[in-house]
Design a protein around this motif. Structure first.
Motif, PDB file in Angstrom:
ATOM      1  N   ALA A 177       0.866  -1.183   0.000  1.00  8.00           N
ATOM      2  CA  ALA A 177       0.000   0.000   0.000  1.00  8.00           C
ATOM      3  C   ALA A 177       0.901   1.231   0.000  1.00  8.00           C
ATOM      4  O   ALA A 177       1.921   1.256   0.688  1.00  8.00           O
ATOM      5  CB  ALA A 177      -0.893  -0.004   1.225  1.00  8.00           C
ATOM      6  N   THR A 178       0.563   2.222  -0.813  1.00  5.19           N
ATOM      7  CA  THR A 178       1.364   3.449  -0.815  1.00  5.19           C
ATOM      8  C   THR A 178       0.498   4.631  -0.388  1.00  5.19           C
ATOM      9  O   THR A 178      -0.692   4.677  -0.692  1.00  5.19           O
ATOM     10  CB  THR A 178       1.941   3.757  -2.208  1.00  5.19           C
ATOM     11  N   GLY A 179       1.102   5.570   0.298  1.00  2.00           N
ATOM     12  CA  GLY A 179       0.398   6.806   0.637  1.00  2.00           C
ATOM     13  C   GLY A 179       0.835   7.378   1.980  1.00  2.00           C
ATOM     14  O   GLY A 179       0.892   6.665   2.973  1.00  2.00           O
ATOM     15  N   ASP A 180       1.132   8.688   1.993  1.00  2.00           N
ATOM     16  CA  ASP A 180       1.521   9.368   3.236  1.00  2.00           C
ATOM     17  C   ASP A 180       0.344   9.492   4.201  1.00  2.00           C
ATOM     18  O   ASP A 180       0.538   9.708   5.395  1.00  2.00           O
ATOM     19  CB  ASP A 180       2.035  10.778   2.905  1.00  2.00           C
ATOM     20  N   GLU A 181      -0.881   9.376   3.643  1.00  2.00           N
ATOM     21  CA  GLU A 181      -2.068   9.591   4.482  1.00  2.00           C
ATOM     22  C   GLU A 181      -2.487   8.338   5.236  1.00  2.00           C
ATOM     23  O   GLU A 181      -3.390   8.375   6.060  1.00  2.00           O
ATOM     24  CB  GLU A 181      -3.236  10.083   3.608  1.00  2.00           C
ATOM     25  N   LEU A 182      -1.829   7.197   4.967  1.00  2.00           N
ATOM     26  CA  LEU A 182      -2.316   5.927   5.504  1.00  2.00           C
ATOM     27  C   LEU A 182      -1.787   5.623   6.895  1.00  2.00           C
ATOM     28  O   LEU A 182      -0.606   5.833   7.188  1.00  2.00           O
ATOM     29  CB  LEU A 182      -1.918   4.783   4.571  1.00  2.00           C
ATOM     30  N   VAL A 183      -2.680   5.111   7.747  1.00  2.00           N
ATOM     31  CA  VAL A 183      -2.253   4.552   9.031  1.00  2.00           C
ATOM     32  C   VAL A 183      -2.843   3.152   9.145  1.00  2.00           C
ATOM     33  O   VAL A 183      -3.804   2.808   8.447  1.00  2.00           O
ATOM     34  CB  VAL A 183      -2.690   5.418  10.245  1.00  2.00           C
ATOM     35  N   GLN A 242      -5.472  12.010   7.851  1.00  2.00           N
ATOM     36  CA  GLN A 242      -5.097  10.592   7.656  1.00  2.00           C
ATOM     37  C   GLN A 242      -6.338   9.708   7.475  1.00  2.00           C
ATOM     38  O   GLN A 242      -7.434  10.072   7.899  1.00  2.00           O
ATOM     39  CB  GLN A 242      -4.302  10.101   8.880  1.00  2.00           C
ATOM     40  N   ILE A 243      -6.138   8.552   6.856  1.00  2.00           N
ATOM     41  CA  ILE A 243      -7.191   7.522   6.769  1.00  2.00           C
ATOM     42  C   ILE A 243      -6.569   6.161   7.055  1.00  2.00           C
ATOM     43  O   ILE A 243      -5.345   6.010   6.994  1.00  2.00           O
ATOM     44  CB  ILE A 243      -7.876   7.480   5.374  1.00  2.00           C
ATOM     45  N   ARG A 244      -7.427   5.208   7.350  1.00  6.07           N
ATOM     46  CA  ARG A 244      -6.900   3.864   7.621  1.00  6.07           C
ATOM     47  C   ARG A 244      -6.611   3.127   6.316  1.00  6.07           C
ATOM     48  O   ARG A 244      -7.285   3.325   5.318  1.00  6.07           O
ATOM     49  CB  ARG A 244      -7.881   3.061   8.472  1.00  6.07           C
ATOM     50  N   ASN A 245      -5.600   2.287   6.369  1.00  9.56           N
ATOM     51  CA  ASN A 245      -5.188   1.476   5.219  1.00  9.56           C
ATOM     52  C   ASN A 245      -6.132   0.281   5.099  1.00  9.56           C
ATOM     53  O   ASN A 245      -5.893  -0.769   5.666  1.00  9.56           O
ATOM     54  CB  ASN A 245      -3.742   1.025   5.449  1.00  9.56           C
ATOM     55  N   SER A 246      -7.206   0.463   4.365  1.00 10.97           N
ATOM     56  CA  SER A 246      -8.167  -0.645   4.213  1.00 10.97           C
ATOM     57  C   SER A 246      -7.777  -1.561   3.056  1.00 10.97           C
ATOM     58  O   SER A 246      -8.118  -2.735   3.036  1.00 10.97           O
ATOM     59  CB  SER A 246      -9.586  -0.109   4.009  1.00 10.97           C
ATOM     60  N   ASN A 247      -7.059  -1.034   2.084  1.00  3.94           N
ATOM     61  CA  ASN A 247      -6.778  -1.846   0.885  1.00  3.94           C
ATOM     62  C   ASN A 247      -5.875  -3.040   1.170  1.00  3.94           C
ATOM     63  O   ASN A 247      -6.035  -4.102   0.562  1.00  3.94           O
ATOM     64  CB  ASN A 247      -6.109  -0.990  -0.193  1.00  3.94           C
ATOM     65  N   GLU A 248      -4.908  -2.867   2.084  1.00  2.00           N
ATOM     66  CA  GLU A 248      -3.945  -3.956   2.291  1.00  2.00           C
ATOM     67  C   GLU A 248      -4.654  -5.232   2.745  1.00  2.00           C
ATOM     68  O   GLU A 248      -4.485  -6.308   2.151  1.00  2.00           O
ATOM     69  CB  GLU A 248      -2.895  -3.555   3.322  1.00  2.00           C
ATOM     70  N   LEU A 272       0.628  -3.114  -6.055  1.00  2.00           N
ATOM     71  CA  LEU A 272       0.779  -1.839  -5.359  1.00  2.00           C
ATOM     72  C   LEU A 272      -0.582  -1.184  -5.342  1.00  2.00           C
ATOM     73  O   LEU A 272      -1.338  -1.266  -6.312  1.00  2.00           O
ATOM     74  CB  LEU A 272       1.776  -0.933  -6.074  1.00  2.00           C
ATOM     75  N   SER A 273      -0.907  -0.550  -4.220  1.00  2.00           N
ATOM     76  CA  SER A 273      -2.183   0.160  -4.162  1.00  2.00           C
ATOM     77  C   SER A 273      -1.888   1.639  -4.032  1.00  2.00           C
ATOM     78  O   SER A 273      -1.114   2.048  -3.173  1.00  2.00           O
ATOM     79  CB  SER A 273      -2.999  -0.391  -2.992  1.00  2.00           C
ATOM     80  N   GLY A 274      -2.469   2.436  -4.927  1.00  2.00           N
ATOM     81  CA  GLY A 274      -2.291   3.888  -4.882  1.00  2.00           C
ATOM     82  C   GLY A 274      -1.063   4.338  -5.649  1.00  2.00           C
ATOM     83  O   GLY A 274      -0.225   3.530  -6.080  1.00  2.00           O
ATOM     84  N   GLY A 275      -0.999   5.654  -5.865  1.00  2.00           N
ATOM     85  CA  GLY A 275       0.197   6.235  -6.470  1.00  2.00           C
ATOM     86  C   GLY A 275       0.381   5.962  -7.944  1.00  2.00           C
ATOM     87  O   GLY A 275       1.490   6.081  -8.462  1.00  2.00           O
ATOM     88  N   VAL A 276      -0.702   5.564  -8.646  1.00  2.00           N
ATOM     89  CA  VAL A 276      -0.534   5.249 -10.075  1.00  2.00           C
ATOM     90  C   VAL A 276      -1.240   6.236 -11.001  1.00  2.00           C
ATOM     91  O   VAL A 276      -1.207   6.065 -12.210  1.00  2.00           O
ATOM     92  CB  VAL A 276      -1.047   3.833 -10.464  1.00  2.00           C
ATOM     93  N   SER A 277      -1.902   7.249 -10.431  1.00  2.00           N
ATOM     94  CA  SER A 277      -2.581   8.170 -11.363  1.00  2.00           C
ATOM     95  C   SER A 277      -1.700   9.382 -11.640  1.00  2.00           C
ATOM     96  O   SER A 277      -0.479   9.259 -11.715  1.00  2.00           O
ATOM     97  CB  SER A 277      -3.988   8.498 -10.874  1.00  2.00           C
ATOM     98  N   ALA A 278      -2.293  10.556 -11.771  1.00  2.00           N
ATOM     99  CA  ALA A 278      -1.523  11.680 -12.308  1.00  2.00           C
ATOM    100  C   ALA A 278      -1.120  12.700 -11.246  1.00  2.00           C
ATOM    101  O   ALA A 278      -0.683  13.802 -11.576  1.00  2.00           O
ATOM    102  CB  ALA A 278      -2.347  12.339 -13.416  1.00  2.00           C
ATOM    103  N   PRO A 312      -5.362   1.370  -8.599  1.00  2.00           N
ATOM    104  CA  PRO A 312      -5.749   2.686  -8.109  1.00  2.00           C
ATOM    105  C   PRO A 312      -6.048   2.616  -6.610  1.00  2.00           C
ATOM    106  O   PRO A 312      -6.527   1.584  -6.119  1.00  2.00           O
ATOM    107  CB  PRO A 312      -7.030   3.006  -8.889  1.00  2.00           C
ATOM    108  N   GLY A 313      -5.737   3.690  -5.880  1.00  2.00           N
ATOM    109  CA  GLY A 313      -5.848   3.657  -4.418  1.00  2.00           C
ATOM    110  C   GLY A 313      -7.276   3.642  -3.909  1.00  2.00           C
ATOM    111  O   GLY A 313      -7.548   3.102  -2.823  1.00  2.00           O
ATOM    112  N   ASN A 314      -8.214   4.216  -4.657  1.00  2.00           N
ATOM    113  CA  ASN A 314      -9.578   4.220  -4.157  1.00  2.00           C
ATOM    114  C   ASN A 314     -10.045   2.794  -3.941  1.00  2.00           C
ATOM    115  O   ASN A 314      -9.915   1.951  -4.839  1.00  2.00           O
ATOM    116  CB  ASN A 314     -10.512   4.939  -5.137  1.00  2.00           C
ATOM    117  N   PRO A 315     -10.574   2.509  -2.743  1.00  2.00           N
ATOM    118  CA  PRO A 315     -10.861   1.108  -2.394  1.00  2.00           C
ATOM    119  C   PRO A 315     -11.784   0.388  -3.378  1.00  2.00           C
ATOM    120  O   PRO A 315     -11.547  -0.779  -3.685  1.00  2.00           O
ATOM    121  CB  PRO A 315     -11.502   1.213  -1.007  1.00  2.00           C
TER     122      PRO A 315
END
Ligand code: AMP
Ligand code: MG
Length: 404
Positions: free
Chosen positions: A181-187, A197-203, A245-251, A300-303
Motif C-alpha cells: 500500500a502506498t500513501g503518506d495519508e495511511l495509518v 489521515q485515513i486507515r489502510n483498508s486496501n492492504e 501496489l495500491s495507490g500512487g498510479v494516477s496523475a 488505483p488507491g480508491n478502495p
C-alpha cells in the motif's frame, strides 16, 4: 485508451502458467491439474455388496421368498471361496466381494437365520439381477480417464484421485502475491487517524481477495510517497511472483509508482484502461535474474477501484498463472432489478448484488457515492457492466454480470 477486453488479452499474453510440480493429494486442494489422470484399476474392482445381508442367485428368489443354505460369511476385505449353486447363499457385509454365481444381495432385515439348520428364510420383494450390488468396473474401467488437465481440485475430485491410484498429482503452484500500500495519508487499521489521515483498508482487503483467489498473500505494509522508501519496498515485493501496489498510479504529483517501477527495471505492458472505476490501472512484468518473472499491478488507491480491478484483472492473471483453462471472469446475463443511471464517458463496472429468483438471474447494481465508498459494496458479489457512460438503463433490461 485500452479497452478492458484488450487489457484482459494483454494480461493473458504476458502471464505464463507456472511450471507444474508434483504434490501429495493432502496438499492439492484448490489447485488445477496440469496433467490428466487415468484409473489404475476397475471401479469397483469386484462385484461389490451395497448392503449387509445375503448374496443370492436372483433366479432363486424371483418371487421374493426362499429358504437357502448358508455356505460362508464374507466380510469386507476378505475374498469369498465358495461359488453359489442353486439353493445356496452366503452371508455378506457391505463392501465385500460377491461370491461367484451370485448376482444380487438381499438385505439382512428381510432374512431370518436358522442357526441350527445353517439356513436362512428370505421374505422380501421380487429380486432382480443386480439388486443391492455394484458390478465390477461399472463406474470406471482400468485405464479410463478420470480427470482432465485443467480440472480445479475440490474434495470430491481429490477423493476420486485417491480411489483411482493417483496419490500425487501434477499441479501448478499458487503464486506468492506481495501487497504494497502506498500513501503518506495511511495509518494501520488499529490506529486512530490524525487530521488528514485515513486507515489502510486496501492492504487487508487485497490480502483477503488473494486468499479467495487461492494464492498466497505477502503483506509488505505501507510505503510512503517518498522515492527511497518506495524503492526499497518495491525491491522487497519484486521477489514474489506477483506484486500488487495500491495507490500512487494516477496523475498526482506524488504518484511515484510508475516511474519507480520503471527505474526498478519493470517493463510496462499497459497503463490506463477505459473503465470506471479503475482507469489508472498499471500492469507490467519484470524478467528476474533467477529466470522467474514477477508480474506487477499498480492498482488505483480508491478502495472500490482497487477491489474491482483485482476481481477483473488480477484474478484473471492469478488463474492464468495457476493454469486455469478459463482464466477470465465468468459472465452471465442478468435482469436489471431497478433503473440505473451511469455518467461519464467510460464503460462502468458497477459492484452489484446478483440473486436467483425462480431460476432467473437478477442483478441489483449497488448505489455508491463513488469509488471511495467502500461501505456500499459490502453486499457485492459481482460487477454489472454498463457499456457506455451517461445512460439510463431501465429495470428489466438484460445486462452482463461478471461473477467473482
Ligand atoms: P491514489 O491512487 O494514491 O491517488 O489514491 C486515491 C485515493 O485512494 C485517495 O483518496 C487515497 O487516500 C485512497 N487510498 C489510497 N491507498 C489507500 C489504502 N491503502 N486504503 C484506503 N484508501 C486508500
Ligand atoms: Mg496516493
Amino acid at each position: 485508451m485500452l479497452s478492458a477486453q484488450e487489457a484482459f488479452q494483454l494480461i493473458l499474453k504476458t502471464v505464463k502458467p507456472a511450471p507444474p510440480e508434483q504434490r501429495s493429494l493432502f496438499d492439492a486442494w484448490h489447485c488445477i491439474l496440469a496433467e490428466g489422470t487415468v484409473s489404475d484399476l476397475n471401479v469397483p474392482p469386484f462385484d461389490k455388496a451395497l448392503m449387509d445381508g445375503f448374496a443370492v442367485k436372483s433366479s432363486d428368489v424371483q418371487n421374493g421368498k426362499a429358504t437357502l443354505q448358508i455356505q460362508e460369511v464374507i466380510y469386507a476385505g476378505s475374498v469369498p471361496s465358495i461359488a453359489l449353486q442353486s439353493g445356496q447363499t452366503s452371508q455378506i457385509m457391505t463392501g465385500a466381494p460377491l461370491p461367484e454365481e451370485a448376482d444380487a444381495v438381499v438385505q439382512i432385515e428381510h432374512c431370518q437365520i436358522d442357526e441350527a439348520a445353517r439356513s436362512v428364510k428370505i421374505d422380501t420383494g421380487p429380486v432382480s439381477p443386480g439388486k443391492n450390488m455394484l458390478p465390477k468396473a461399472s463406474v470406471l474401467e482400468a485405464g479410463a480417464p478420470v480427470l482432465a488437465a485443467g480440472t480445479w481440485l475440490r474434495p470430491q475430485e481429490i477423493g476420486a484421485l485417491a480411489e483411482t491410484g493417483s496419490p500425487t498429482v501434477m499441479v501448478r503452484p499458487a503464486p506468492t502475491v506481495a501487497i504494497l500500500a502506498t500513501g503518506d495519508e495511511l495509518v494501520a487499521p488499529e490506529e486512530s487517524p490524525q487530521p488528514g489521515q485515513i486507515r489502510n483498508s486496501n492492504e487487508v482487503m487485497l490480502h483477503t481477495q488473494i486468499l479467495q483467489a487461492d494464492a498466497k498473500p505477502q503483506p509488505l505494509g505501507i510505503a510512503r510517497d517518498e522515492r527511497n522508501h518506495l524503492r526499497s519496498k518495491i525491491q522487497d515485493g519484486l521477489r514474489s511472483d506477483f506484486l500488487l501496489l495500491s495507490g500512487g498510479v494516477s496523475a498526482g504529483e506524488l504518484d511515484l509508482v510508475p516511474s519507480e517501477l520503471e527505474q526498478a527495471g519493470v517493463k510496462q505492458v499497459f497503463h490506463m484502461v477505459n473503465l470506471k472505476p479503475g482507469k489508472p490501472l498499471w500492469f507490467g512484468m519484470l524478467e528476474r535474474a533467477d529466470g522467474n518473472p514477477c508480474y506487477i499491478f499498480g492498482l488505483p488507491g480508491n478502495p472500490v477501484s482497487s477491489m474491482v480491478c483485482f476481481e477483473l484483472f488480477v484474478r484473471t492473471a492469478i488463474r492464468q498463472f495457476m493454469g486455469s483453462p478459463a482464466p477470465q471472469p465468468r459472465v452471465l446475463k442478468a435482469r436489471l432489478n431497478h433503473d440505473f443511471h451511469t455518467s461519464g464517458n467510460r464503460p462502468t463496472y458497477q459492484p452489484a448484488q446478483l440473486e436467483w429468483e425462480t431460476g432467473e438471474a437478477v442483478v441489483s447494481p449497488l448505489i455508491t457515492m463513488g469509488s471511495a465508498d467502500l461501505n456500499s459494496t459490502v453486499k457485492a458479489n459481482s460487477v454489472a457492466l454498463f457499456p457506455t457512460g451517461n445512460q439510463h438503463y431501465q429495470a428489466g433490461l438484460k445486462v452482463d454480470v461478471f461473477l467473482w
